[in-house]
Design an enzyme around this catalytic site. Structure first.
Site, PDB file in Angstrom:
ATOM      1  N   PHE A 189      15.073  44.847  -2.062  1.00 17.30           N
ATOM      2  CA  PHE A 189      14.912  46.280  -2.290  1.00 17.30           C
ATOM      3  C   PHE A 189      15.406  46.761  -3.642  1.00 17.30           C
ATOM      4  O   PHE A 189      16.401  46.290  -4.179  1.00 17.30           O
ATOM      5  CB  PHE A 189      15.646  47.065  -1.184  1.00 17.30           C
ATOM      6  CG  PHE A 189      15.037  46.868   0.181  1.00 17.30           C
ATOM      7  CD1 PHE A 189      13.700  46.523   0.317  1.00 17.30           C
ATOM      8  CD2 PHE A 189      15.806  47.043   1.326  1.00 17.30           C
ATOM      9  CE1 PHE A 189      13.137  46.347   1.566  1.00 17.30           C
ATOM     10  CE2 PHE A 189      15.250  46.862   2.579  1.00 17.30           C
ATOM     11  CZ  PHE A 189      13.918  46.514   2.701  1.00 17.30           C
ATOM     12  N   HIS A 204      11.519  51.052  -3.145  1.00 12.76           N
ATOM     13  CA  HIS A 204      11.506  50.883  -1.686  1.00 12.76           C
ATOM     14  C   HIS A 204      12.299  52.003  -1.006  1.00 12.76           C
ATOM     15  O   HIS A 204      11.870  52.584  -0.020  1.00 12.76           O
ATOM     16  CB  HIS A 204      12.142  49.550  -1.289  1.00 12.76           C
ATOM     17  CG  HIS A 204      11.421  48.332  -1.779  1.00 12.76           C
ATOM     18  ND1 HIS A 204      11.932  47.509  -2.755  1.00 12.76           N
ATOM     19  CD2 HIS A 204      10.234  47.792  -1.416  1.00 12.76           C
ATOM     20  CE1 HIS A 204      11.091  46.506  -2.967  1.00 12.76           C
ATOM     21  NE2 HIS A 204      10.053  46.649  -2.174  1.00 12.76           N
TER      22      HIS A 204
HETATM   23  P1  AMP Z   1       6.710  45.350  -1.766  1.00 15.40           P
HETATM   24  O1  AMP Z   1       7.998  45.005  -1.129  1.00 15.40           O
HETATM   25  O2  AMP Z   1       6.649  45.016  -3.224  1.00 15.40           O
HETATM   26  O3  AMP Z   1       5.518  44.875  -0.983  1.00 15.40           O
HETATM   27  O4  AMP Z   1       6.624  46.926  -1.746  1.00 15.40           O
HETATM   28  C1  AMP Z   1       6.765  47.655  -0.547  1.00 15.40           C
HETATM   29  C2  AMP Z   1       6.348  49.075  -0.789  1.00 15.40           C
HETATM   30  O5  AMP Z   1       7.134  49.642  -1.835  1.00 15.40           O
HETATM   31  C3  AMP Z   1       4.885  49.197  -1.247  1.00 15.40           C
HETATM   32  O6  AMP Z   1       4.282  50.300  -0.611  1.00 15.40           O
HETATM   33  C4  AMP Z   1       5.018  49.410  -2.726  1.00 15.40           C
HETATM   34  O7  AMP Z   1       3.935  50.132  -3.288  1.00 15.40           O
HETATM   35  C5  AMP Z   1       6.289  50.215  -2.796  1.00 15.40           C
HETATM   36  N1  AMP Z   1       6.865  50.129  -4.141  1.00 15.40           N
HETATM   37  C6  AMP Z   1       7.173  48.997  -4.820  1.00 15.40           C
HETATM   38  N2  AMP Z   1       7.653  49.296  -6.043  1.00 15.40           N
HETATM   39  C7  AMP Z   1       7.647  50.654  -6.145  1.00 15.40           C
HETATM   40  C8  AMP Z   1       8.014  51.587  -7.156  1.00 15.40           C
HETATM   41  N3  AMP Z   1       8.496  51.185  -8.335  1.00 15.40           N
HETATM   42  N4  AMP Z   1       7.858  52.900  -6.902  1.00 15.40           N
HETATM   43  C9  AMP Z   1       7.362  53.322  -5.710  1.00 15.40           C
HETATM   44  N5  AMP Z   1       7.000  52.496  -4.712  1.00 15.40           N
HETATM   45  C10 AMP Z   1       7.138  51.180  -4.915  1.00 15.40           C
END
Ligand code: AMP
Length: 282
Positions: free
Chosen positions: A33, A37
């Protein structure tokens, strides 16, 4: 905060919440995280009675030669951060239960995945929609939150929910950035200090495009060329794509009138980084 590993146990728990008339918000993640996240979790906390998150590095959304094995993991830290933002349930499924050896069912959004990351990562979105559909059937949320950092993923999921009549509200949350503008990503940990400096070129490229639009430029080709030249001037970078496209269909746009999505994917060292913005013509 409850930790659940078994599919059936999660379903029973969600049924209980529903019977109590509680609204469930859900944030699917691959863990490790950062504030991006946590911003989704905080929004989910505001929107519902129960906040469920999942942590699962989904093997079927990684292609051969991609970073499934190296993908960063730190469960203990994730759990303490999740607790800090008031998560009620963390669902951490086992890969063997999600995909037993005789697993045979995949879900695919066709049109929207034939653009951008869908072209450079064949099978990626099929893996994403399959796991998200499974997680929706397990967690049974009323609301699901996704980051606009993964813009294509967000609209692909929205399309899946619409096309398959899932009774779930999909909420997109703004991109959270480091102080200097780099979009937060678990993959930023792959960057060496030198590469970290170059990685800023995605955000700077976005800023450059926004300035060109403000100054009156409407020709997508010219804007794209300027952004590409800028990114290529930075060491360790290798462009996957720089595209200006329709924010709903993802079709390439030749000229900007109204809103356009500028989407970038750039390899910096061994990290494949993505970023995007909506360019608005006033
Ligand atoms: P992940 O763990 O990378 O699959 O991301 C989980 C969720 O967090 C997904 O919906 C991503 O789009 C969101 N997310 C990842 N990085 C960011 C960020 N920098 N800003 C906003 N949401 C994010």
């Amino acid at each position: 905060m409850k930790i659940v590993n078994k599919v059936r146990q999660m379903q029973v728990l969600s049924d209980k919440f529903k019977k109590e008339g509680k609204k469930i918000a859900f944030v699917p993640t691959m863990g490790y995280f950062h504030k991006g996240h946590l911003s989704l979790m905080e929004r989910g906390r505001e929107l519902a009675d129960i906040l469920v998150i999942s942590i699962f590095v989904n093997p079927i959304q990684f292609g051969p030669g991609e970073d499934f094995m190296e993908y960063p993991r730190d469960l203990e830290r994730d759990l303490s951060l999740a607790e800090g933002v008031g998560v009620d349930v963390v669902f951490i499924p086992e890969a063997e239960e999600m995909y037993p050896p005789d697993y045979q069912t995949y879900l695919e959004v066709t049109g929207l995945t034939q653009h951008l990351c869908g072209l450079s990562r064949p099978g990626h979105f099929r893996g994403v929609t399959t796991v998200v559909a499974k997680l929706f059937n397990i967690v049974k949320p009323d609301i699901a939150l996704f980051g606009l950092k993964d813009y294509q993923q967000y609209i692909v999921i929205k399309r899946m929910v619409r096309d398959l009549n899932y009774d779930i509200e999909v909420v997109g949350c703004p991109i959270i950035r480091e102080e200097d503008g780099l979009a937060m990503s678990s993959r930023n940990t792959y960057l060496t200090p030198e590469q970290r400096k170059s990685a800023l070129c995605l955000y700077q490229g976005i800023k450059l495009a926004e300035r060109l639009v403000r100054e009156g430029q409407r020709d997508a080709k010219i804007i794209i060329k300027e952004v590409i030249d800028y990114i290529e001037s930075k060491p360790y970078t290798q462009i996957d794509y720089v595209k200006i496209c329709h924010p709903e269909t993802l079709d390439d746009l030749e000229y900007l009138n109204d809103k356009a999505l500028l989407a970038l994917a750039v390899r910096v060292g061994k990290a494949r980084l993505i970023d995007n913005t909506i360019l608005e013509v006033r």
